[in-house]
Design an enzyme around this catalytic site. Structure first.
Site, PDB file in Angstrom:
ATOM      1  N   LYS A 266       1.877  -3.523   6.614  1.00 13.85           N
ATOM      2  CA  LYS A 266       2.329  -3.563   5.208  1.00 13.85           C
ATOM      3  C   LYS A 266       3.842  -3.404   5.137  1.00 13.85           C
ATOM      4  O   LYS A 266       4.520  -4.111   4.366  1.00 13.85           O
ATOM      5  CB  LYS A 266       1.619  -2.481   4.387  1.00 13.85           C
ATOM      6  CG  LYS A 266       0.127  -2.721   4.232  1.00 13.85           C
ATOM      7  CD  LYS A 266      -0.184  -4.041   3.524  1.00 13.85           C
ATOM      8  CE  LYS A 266      -1.658  -4.345   3.436  1.00 13.85           C
ATOM      9  NZ  LYS A 266      -1.944  -5.685   2.923  1.00 13.85           N
TER      10      LYS A 266
ATOM     11  N   SER B 179       0.840  -1.201   0.000  1.00 15.70           N
ATOM     12  CA  SER B 179       0.000   0.000   0.000  1.00 15.70           C
ATOM     13  C   SER B 179       0.867   1.240   0.000  1.00 15.70           C
ATOM     14  O   SER B 179       1.988   1.237   0.548  1.00 15.70           O
ATOM     15  CB  SER B 179      -0.844  -0.067   1.280  1.00 15.70           C
ATOM     16  OG  SER B 179      -1.306   1.185   1.656  1.00 15.70           O
TER      17      SER B 179
ATOM     18  N   TYR C 153      -2.066  -0.549  10.778  1.00 16.33           N
ATOM     19  CA  TYR C 153      -2.332  -1.139   9.461  1.00 16.33           C
ATOM     20  C   TYR C 153      -1.135  -0.926   8.536  1.00 16.33           C
ATOM     21  O   TYR C 153      -0.637  -1.879   7.914  1.00 16.33           O
ATOM     22  CB  TYR C 153      -3.600  -0.524   8.834  1.00 16.33           C
ATOM     23  CG  TYR C 153      -3.704  -0.861   7.362  1.00 16.33           C
ATOM     24  CD1 TYR C 153      -4.108  -2.123   6.949  1.00 16.33           C
ATOM     25  CD2 TYR C 153      -3.336   0.074   6.382  1.00 16.33           C
ATOM     26  CE1 TYR C 153      -4.157  -2.445   5.604  1.00 16.33           C
ATOM     27  CE2 TYR C 153      -3.377  -0.243   5.032  1.00 16.33           C
ATOM     28  CZ  TYR C 153      -3.787  -1.504   4.645  1.00 16.33           C
ATOM     29  OH  TYR C 153      -3.813  -1.829   3.310  1.00 16.33           O
TER      30      TYR C 153
HETATM   31  P1  NAD Z   1     -11.291  -6.542   1.118  1.00 16.51           P
HETATM   32  O1  NAD Z   1     -11.576  -6.463   2.590  1.00 16.51           O
HETATM   33  O2  NAD Z   1     -12.393  -6.259   0.187  1.00 16.51           O
HETATM   34  O3  NAD Z   1     -10.679  -7.964   0.754  1.00 16.51           O
HETATM   35  C1  NAD Z   1      -9.861  -8.690   1.631  1.00 16.51           C
HETATM   36  C2  NAD Z   1     -10.467 -10.083   1.744  1.00 16.51           C
HETATM   37  O4  NAD Z   1      -9.634 -10.880   2.584  1.00 16.51           O
HETATM   38  C3  NAD Z   1     -11.854 -10.063   2.375  1.00 16.51           C
HETATM   39  O5  NAD Z   1     -12.759 -10.717   1.505  1.00 16.51           O
HETATM   40  C4  NAD Z   1     -11.688 -10.815   3.699  1.00 16.51           C
HETATM   41  O6  NAD Z   1     -12.838 -11.557   4.012  1.00 16.51           O
HETATM   42  C5  NAD Z   1     -10.454 -11.657   3.440  1.00 16.51           C
HETATM   43  N1  NAD Z   1      -9.635 -11.957   4.624  1.00 16.51           N
HETATM   44  C6  NAD Z   1      -9.132 -11.083   5.531  1.00 16.51           C
HETATM   45  N2  NAD Z   1      -8.433 -11.733   6.469  1.00 16.51           N
HETATM   46  C7  NAD Z   1      -8.475 -13.060   6.144  1.00 16.51           C
HETATM   47  C8  NAD Z   1      -7.943 -14.236   6.745  1.00 16.51           C
HETATM   48  N3  NAD Z   1      -7.235 -14.192   7.869  1.00 16.51           N
HETATM   49  N4  NAD Z   1      -8.185 -15.430   6.139  1.00 16.51           N
HETATM   50  C9  NAD Z   1      -8.921 -15.490   4.982  1.00 16.51           C
HETATM   51  N5  NAD Z   1      -9.464 -14.409   4.399  1.00 16.51           N
HETATM   52  C10 NAD Z   1      -9.247 -13.204   4.976  1.00 16.51           C
HETATM   53  O7  NAD Z   1     -10.051  -5.564   0.843  1.00 16.51           O
HETATM   54  P2  NAD Z   1      -9.452  -5.093  -0.547  1.00 16.51           P
HETATM   55  O8  NAD Z   1      -9.756  -3.657  -0.691  1.00 16.51           O
HETATM   56  O9  NAD Z   1      -9.817  -6.040  -1.604  1.00 16.51           O
HETATM   57  O10 NAD Z   1      -7.906  -5.203  -0.210  1.00 16.51           O
HETATM   58  C11 NAD Z   1      -7.116  -6.284  -0.648  1.00 16.51           C
HETATM   59  C12 NAD Z   1      -5.693  -6.071  -0.204  1.00 16.51           C
HETATM   60  O11 NAD Z   1      -5.208  -4.852  -0.748  1.00 16.51           O
HETATM   61  C13 NAD Z   1      -5.492  -5.955   1.302  1.00 16.51           C
HETATM   62  O12 NAD Z   1      -4.271  -6.584   1.625  1.00 16.51           O
HETATM   63  C14 NAD Z   1      -5.405  -4.473   1.528  1.00 16.51           C
HETATM   64  O13 NAD Z   1      -4.662  -4.178   2.679  1.00 16.51           O
HETATM   65  C15 NAD Z   1      -4.683  -4.041   0.285  1.00 16.51           C
HETATM   66  N6  NAD Z   1      -4.888  -2.634  -0.089  1.00 16.51           N
HETATM   67  C16 NAD Z   1      -6.164  -2.176  -0.233  1.00 16.51           C
HETATM   68  C17 NAD Z   1      -6.373  -0.846  -0.566  1.00 16.51           C
HETATM   69  C18 NAD Z   1      -7.774  -0.281  -0.670  1.00 16.51           C
HETATM   70  O14 NAD Z   1      -7.933   0.935  -0.513  1.00 16.51           O
HETATM   71  N7  NAD Z   1      -8.794  -1.095  -0.953  1.00 16.51           N
HETATM   72  C19 NAD Z   1      -5.276  -0.002  -0.789  1.00 16.51           C
HETATM   73  C20 NAD Z   1      -3.983  -0.517  -0.648  1.00 16.51           C
HETATM   74  C21 NAD Z   1      -3.806  -1.848  -0.294  1.00 16.51           C
HETATM   75  C1  WQD Z   2      -9.145   9.664   0.665  1.00 13.95           C
HETATM   76  C2  WQD Z   2      -9.267  11.160   0.848  1.00 13.95           C
HETATM   77  C3  WQD Z   2      -9.576  11.827   3.135  1.00 13.95           C
HETATM   78  C4  WQD Z   2     -13.465   9.931   3.623  1.00 13.95           C
HETATM   79  C5  WQD Z   2      -6.481   4.769   2.799  1.00 13.95           C
HETATM   80  C6  WQD Z   2      -5.337   4.055   3.448  1.00 13.95           C
HETATM   81  C7  WQD Z   2      -4.351   3.645   2.396  1.00 13.95           C
HETATM   82  C8  WQD Z   2      -5.033   2.845   1.316  1.00 13.95           C
HETATM   83  C9  WQD Z   2      -6.175   3.586   0.737  1.00 13.95           C
HETATM   84  C10 WQD Z   2      -5.063   0.578   2.114  1.00 13.95           C
HETATM   85  C11 WQD Z   2      -8.506  11.667   2.062  1.00 13.95           C
HETATM   86  C12 WQD Z   2     -10.792  12.160   2.312  1.00 13.95           C
HETATM   87  C13 WQD Z   2     -12.284  10.377   3.086  1.00 13.95           C
HETATM   88  C14 WQD Z   2     -14.456  10.883   3.998  1.00 13.95           C
HETATM   89  C15 WQD Z   2     -13.013  12.649   3.246  1.00 13.95           C
HETATM   90  N1  WQD Z   2      -5.622   1.653   1.839  1.00 13.95           N
HETATM   91  N2  WQD Z   2     -12.052  11.713   2.903  1.00 13.95           N
HETATM   92  N3  WQD Z   2     -14.180  12.216   3.789  1.00 13.95           N
HETATM   93  O1  WQD Z   2      -6.835   7.732   3.701  1.00 13.95           O
HETATM   94  O2  WQD Z   2      -6.041   8.217   1.332  1.00 13.95           O
HETATM   95  O3  WQD Z   2      -5.969   5.930   2.174  1.00 13.95           O
HETATM   96  O4  WQD Z   2      -7.078   3.944   1.803  1.00 13.95           O
HETATM   97  O5  WQD Z   2      -3.908   0.299   2.022  1.00 13.95           O
HETATM   98  O6  WQD Z   2      -3.397   2.885   3.029  1.00 13.95           O
HETATM   99  O7  WQD Z   2      -4.716   4.922   4.375  1.00 13.95           O
HETATM  100  O8  WQD Z   2      -8.154   6.909   1.691  1.00 13.95           O
HETATM  101  O9  WQD Z   2     -10.459   6.933   0.952  1.00 13.95           O
HETATM  102  O10 WQD Z   2      -9.980   7.147   3.427  1.00 13.95           O
HETATM  103  O11 WQD Z   2      -9.429   9.025   1.917  1.00 13.95           O
HETATM  104  O12 WQD Z   2     -12.820  13.858   3.089  1.00 13.95           O
HETATM  105  O13 WQD Z   2     -15.517  10.541   4.539  1.00 13.95           O
HETATM  106  O14 WQD Z   2     -10.646  11.466   1.114  1.00 13.95           O
HETATM  107  O15 WQD Z   2      -9.266  12.872   4.029  1.00 13.95           O
HETATM  108  O16 WQD Z   2      -7.992  12.904   1.721  1.00 13.95           O
HETATM  109  P1  WQD Z   2      -6.705   7.305   2.293  1.00 13.95           P
HETATM  110  P2  WQD Z   2      -9.590   7.430   2.023  1.00 13.95           P
END
Ligand code: NAD
Ligand code: WQD
Length: 339
Positions: free
Chosen positions: A155, A126, A151
């Site tokens: 990562k 991330s 969190y």
């Molecule tokens: P998500 O929650 O939709 O998907 C994650 C899935 O993993 C879920 O379906 C959950 O049920 C499953 N899971 C969690 N822990 C588990 C466990 N111990 N055993 C089996 N299944 C388990 O999230 P996502 O948005 O699809 O994210 C996927 C990956 O990408 C994650 O590692 C997340 O940290 C990373 N990521 C997400 C974002 C984002 O903003 N969505 C951004 C950067 C990184």
């Molecule tokens: C985006 C922008 C908020 C909600 C997070 C994790 C990052 C990655 C992506 C997993 C920011 C603003 C948001 C709201 C708002 N995930 N905002 N009102 O914080 O950039 O990133 O998700 O790895 O690690 O930190 O994403 O979607 O929460 O926010 O104004 O109700 O929207 O301040 O500027 P963020 P976000």
């Protein structure tokens, strides 16, 4: 037809990636304990691709249960490890839950990779590993700062654990993908973001407000030193992000990597402010949206966006969609979900 294990396959990014993998000729097995999803996404994938994907409903923290997948499927050629808990705020409240789930499930996967000689791993990292990056856009060489949350620390630790694991391995490879802000839904409107735990990310907050599930969107601060005072992020469409996984996997399978652990940023290279995102929603959808300016959210970085040159040059990946496509598809999906 290489067989790939997708962990977190019923989740948001996992389900879109499975669809893209199948489109590109891969066979997929999923493992997901459904702590933040349902198997409905697999129904959408079936409708989209005609393929019934098997899901192991097990907790990856359970090493014995995880091993069984590899005993059942000794021909797994690669693992894409999405499964993790991802709510930044919750991780501050419950850090041990996040360390237990995210670190132990990664260790289970690595132990199986070791025991069953699986050659290739893609890890969901991330942009949060960069913390408050000092220079923009962020490249893979930008120094990592202190993690802003447990969190984000999972990562950073996950990346380090994989790098350490691979130090003494000749025949195993990993790619660490650092996603910026994934959003939007599949063009087909058959899969999208459907968490079972209420989301806190901007795009689902916007669509859930417009549909009436939430009262309003609070814009977290308009007094930052940005062009309109709100924070800047790099929103990447989920279909572009999904396709990057297929390309990364193919890159490893084709032995194109020069190091056994490589890192790629995945963003579109353009910063969008929160107010610009709100306006993109209004323009793309013509739906009304109740929003107001509120206080800053603690822990938010002012601005972050990616330099994705490395992914373009080495993986041959280019984003093809922007914030307008994100808002349009996210809104179509939100409307479908309430039906
Ligand atoms: P998500 O929650 O939709 O998907 C994650 C899935 O993993 C879920 O379906 C959950 O049920 C499953 N899971 C969690 N822990 C588990 C466990 N111990 N055993 C089996 N299944 C388990 O999230 P996502 O948005 O699809 O994210 C996927 C990956 O990408 C994650 O590692 C997340 O940290 C990373 N990521 C997400 C974002 C984002 O903003 N969505 C951004 C950067 C990184
Ligand atoms: C985006 C922008 C908020 C909600 C997070 C994790 C990052 C990655 C992506 C997993 C920011 C603003 C948001 C709201 C708002 N995930 N905002 N009102 O914080 O950039 O990133 O998700 O790895 O690690 O930190 O994403 O979607 O929460 O926010 O104004 O109700 O929207 O301040 O500027 P963020 P976000």
């Amino acid at each position: 037809m290489a067989k790939i294990l997708v962990t977190g396959g019923c989740g948001y990014i996992g389900s879109h990636t499975i669809a893209d993998l199948i489109d590109n000729g891969f066979e997929v097995v999923s493992v997901d304990n459904l702590c933040n999803s349902t198997e409905a996404a697999l129904g959408g994938i079936k409708e989209l691709t005609g393929v019934n994907v098997q899901n192991y409903r097990i907790d990856l923290v359970d090493e014995k249960a995880t091993r069984q997948i590899f005993l059942d499927h000794p021909d797994i050629k690669g693992i894409i490890h999405f499964a993790a808990l991802k709510l930044v705020g919750e991780s501050v409240e419950k850090p041990l839950l996040y360390f237990r789930n995210n670190i132990n499930s990664l260790l289970s996967i690595l132990n199986c990779m070791d025991e069953f000689d699986v050659e290739n791993l893609i890890f969901s990292s991330s942009c949060s590993v960069y913390g408050n990056a000092r220079a923009l856009p962020v490249t893979e060489k930008t120094p990592l700062q202190e993690a802003e949350s447990p969190y984000a620390r999972t990562k950073q630790m996950g990346e380090n654990i994989i790098q350490d694991y691979l130090t003494s391995r000749q025949d195993q490879n990993a790619i660490l993908l650092r996603y910026f802000n994934p959003a939007g839904a599949h063009d087909s409107n058959l899969i999208g973001e459907s968490p079972t735990v209420p989301p806190s990310n901007l795009v689902p907050v916007i669509t859930e407000t417009a549909i009436g599930k939430r009262e309003k969107v609070v814009v977290f601060g308009d007094d930052y030193a940005t062009r309109d005072g709100s924070c800047i992020r790099d929103y990447i469409h989920i279909m572009d992000l999904a396709n990057a996984h297929t390309k990364a996997l193919q890159y490893l399978l084709d032995d194109k990597n020069s190091d056994n652990c490589e890192i790629f940023n995945l963003g579109i290279g353009q910063g969008v402010t929160v107010l610009e995102a709100v306006n993109a929603f209004l323009e793309a959808t013509n739906a009304p949206l109740n929003y107001e300016i509120g206080p800053r959210r603690p822990g938010d970085v002012v601005a972050i966006f990616a330099d994705y040159t490395k992914a373009a040059e080495l993986l041959g990946w280019e984003p093809t969609r922007d914030i307008n496509d994100i808002m349009r598809t996210a809104w179509e999906w939100e409307k479908k979900r309430v039906k």
